[in-house]
Design a protein around this motif. Sequence first.
Motif, PDB file in Angstrom:
ATOM      1  N   PHE A 159      51.461  27.546  44.555  1.00  0.00           N
ATOM      2  CA  PHE A 159      51.125  28.021  45.907  1.00  0.00           C
ATOM      3  C   PHE A 159      50.854  29.522  45.839  1.00  0.00           C
ATOM      4  N   VAL A 160      49.640  29.887  46.203  1.00  0.00           N
ATOM      5  CA  VAL A 160      49.261  31.302  46.197  1.00  0.00           C
ATOM      6  C   VAL A 160      49.613  31.885  47.569  1.00  0.00           C
ATOM      7  N   CYS A 161      50.624  32.731  47.581  1.00  0.00           N
ATOM      8  CA  CYS A 161      51.116  33.325  48.842  1.00  0.00           C
ATOM      9  C   CYS A 161      51.220  34.833  48.659  1.00  0.00           C
ATOM     10  N   SER A 162      50.196  35.413  48.026  1.00  0.00           N
ATOM     11  CA  SER A 162      50.281  36.821  47.643  1.00  0.00           C
ATOM     12  C   SER A 162      49.753  37.758  48.722  1.00  0.00           C
ATOM     13  N   GLY A 163      49.354  37.218  49.878  1.00  0.00           N
ATOM     14  CA  GLY A 163      48.918  38.047  50.999  1.00  0.00           C
ATOM     15  C   GLY A 163      47.503  38.572  50.795  1.00  0.00           C
ATOM     16  N   HIS A 164      46.877  38.992  51.898  1.00  0.00           N
ATOM     17  CA  HIS A 164      45.525  39.551  51.755  1.00  0.00           C
ATOM     18  C   HIS A 164      45.307  40.736  52.683  1.00  0.00           C
ATOM     19  N   TYR A 165      46.404  41.493  52.905  1.00  0.00           N
ATOM     20  CA  TYR A 165      46.274  42.731  53.684  1.00  0.00           C
ATOM     21  C   TYR A 165      46.794  43.892  52.857  1.00  0.00           C
ATOM     22  N   SER A 166      46.298  43.996  51.648  1.00  0.00           N
ATOM     23  CA  SER A 166      46.844  44.982  50.736  1.00  0.00           C
ATOM     24  C   SER A 166      45.763  45.730  49.950  1.00  0.00           C
ATOM     25  N   ASP A 167      44.627  45.094  49.750  1.00  0.00           N
ATOM     26  CA  ASP A 167      43.547  45.732  48.979  1.00  0.00           C
ATOM     27  C   ASP A 167      42.453  46.207  49.932  1.00  0.00           C
ATOM     28  N   PRO A 168      42.407  47.523  50.187  1.00  0.00           N
ATOM     29  CA  PRO A 168      41.499  48.042  51.208  1.00  0.00           C
ATOM     30  C   PRO A 168      40.039  47.689  50.963  1.00  0.00           C
ATOM     31  N   TYR A 169      39.365  47.317  52.023  1.00  0.00           N
ATOM     32  CA  TYR A 169      37.908  47.180  51.976  1.00  0.00           C
ATOM     33  C   TYR A 169      37.321  48.463  52.576  1.00  0.00           C
ATOM     34  N   ILE A 170      36.506  49.158  51.797  1.00  0.00           N
ATOM     35  CA  ILE A 170      35.873  50.389  52.290  1.00  0.00           C
ATOM     36  C   ILE A 170      34.361  50.219  52.190  1.00  0.00           C
ATOM     37  N   PRO A 171      33.668  50.173  53.326  1.00  0.00           N
ATOM     38  CA  PRO A 171      32.214  49.975  53.259  1.00  0.00           C
ATOM     39  C   PRO A 171      31.537  51.207  52.671  1.00  0.00           C
ATOM     40  N   ASP A 172      30.339  50.997  52.142  1.00  0.00           N
ATOM     41  CA  ASP A 172      29.566  52.130  51.602  1.00  0.00           C
ATOM     42  C   ASP A 172      29.068  52.995  52.752  1.00  0.00           C
ATOM     43  N   ILE A 173      29.339  54.282  52.687  1.00  0.00           N
ATOM     44  CA  ILE A 173      28.781  55.208  53.685  1.00  0.00           C
ATOM     45  C   ILE A 173      27.927  56.206  52.898  1.00  0.00           C
TER      46      ILE A 173
END
Length: 429
Positions: A159-173
């Motif tokens: 069971f993969v329960c490692s969360g997904h609010y930890s690796d920032p998504y930063i769009p290209d500016i």
Amino acid sequence: LPERRMLRVAVIGAGAAGLCVARHVLSRPDVFAPPVVFELSGHVGGTWCYEEGAGRSEDGRRIHSSMYRDLRTNLPKEVMMFPDFPFDPHLSSFLPHQEVRNYLEQYCQEHEVGPRIRFNTAVEKVTPAPGGRRGRTAWEVKSSDPSGCQRTDVFDSVFVCSGHYSDPYIPDIPGIANFKGKVLHSHDYRYAEPFSALSVVVLGAKASGLDISIELASVGAQVFLSHGNARLTFPLPSGIQQSPVVTEVDEDGNVCFQDGSVASADVLMFCTGYKFKYPFLDAAQLGLDIQDHLVSPLYLFMMPPAFPSLFFIGICKIICPFPHFNCQVQFALAALGGGVTLPSRSQMEDEVRRQQQDRLDQGVQQRHLLVLDQLQWDYCDALARAANFTPLPPVVRSLYQETWRQRRIHPQNYRRRNYRLVSDSRWEL
Ligand code: FAD
């Protein structure tokens, strides 16, 4: 079952999702051996364990939690709770993050999950292996402790329960290298005081963008809340000015917005969400495509059709998290234990493809295919019907919806309300 035939379950992460898996596995000693929970940190609670620092902790660990000091929950405890484990009735509805951590620790203790957790242990690799029970793939899980000591264990299911609010998504500016001030992502934001009297461009006006803007304005920061949604019509504090999306940073380091306006800011704060990252999985080997905002194909948002003994819990967005995890876990364990018969691999693949195409045809963007929102209720009901467990009480849906309505009208003070559940289908203030 004789012990040698009991199913061995590995759980990656001791946040809310992982604890929920372990709790339900332990409730079926007739089918499952006690689970092994791998947890990178030294504590349970995942996201809810606030850490004052940002970046890396003193022991060199990457800080997982994106919690900020003054965060209060954006859902009332009456709907946030696991349906079989209420919060302390004396607490108010909207809680400081410390109370959620306490709650998860109590949940862990009540269900005797603690002894099953290997703390300070990182899962490094999960690979399919021969020798699975009941005709399924087995899994090798390679993990390491802080001394670098590695070990490999074999399980029937992961069971993969490692969360997904930890690796920032930063769009290209374009031109961001010209920016002379400080650039950070909400993952690293902790409290507002260092920003008082600064001019801050906040990119994104979802839950964190809005909350953080309100915090910043409360200490006197001048906030440009930049977003591409329709103009927010509810009252915002006077220190917050809405701006359209950022198009570039010019050569002088000014932030340029889509309407031609320009801001000379001290800080660029990205509240632009997170990306999926599973460094311990080989996506191609599992027949998965893992992108920043999408993991696919996952049957019922949980299983790769080619490997239906690998489960992702809580991967969907805009959901009522703990009740949702509780439904997914019960379904997944029924699928493992034989209480639910899964379709064939090709049927599951077809089903995922058809559902995704339907949503794309309705105008949903590819990057939003894991956003459930209003679909979450039928989804949870369908899991409950298929696996024959008690569905979520209707009051969860009605109070969740009421909270969202209040948030949209009064983003600054919706948390002052206190709710009470009167029955399975009724709440009152
Ligand atoms: P996490 O809590 O992230 O736990 C994952 C665990 O896995 C961590 O302990 C981590 O250390 C461990 N881990 C990761 N990788 C490995 C590895 N390789 N090996 C071993 N262990 C590993 N939800 C609400 O219901 N109400 C709210 O008000 C709310 N507010 C939120 C505010 C913020 C700022 C954020 C970021 C989220 C919020 N959420 C809220 C959503 C929240 O993420 C979920 O409620 C829930 O806590 C997610 O639990 P999880 O177990 O999926 O992940």
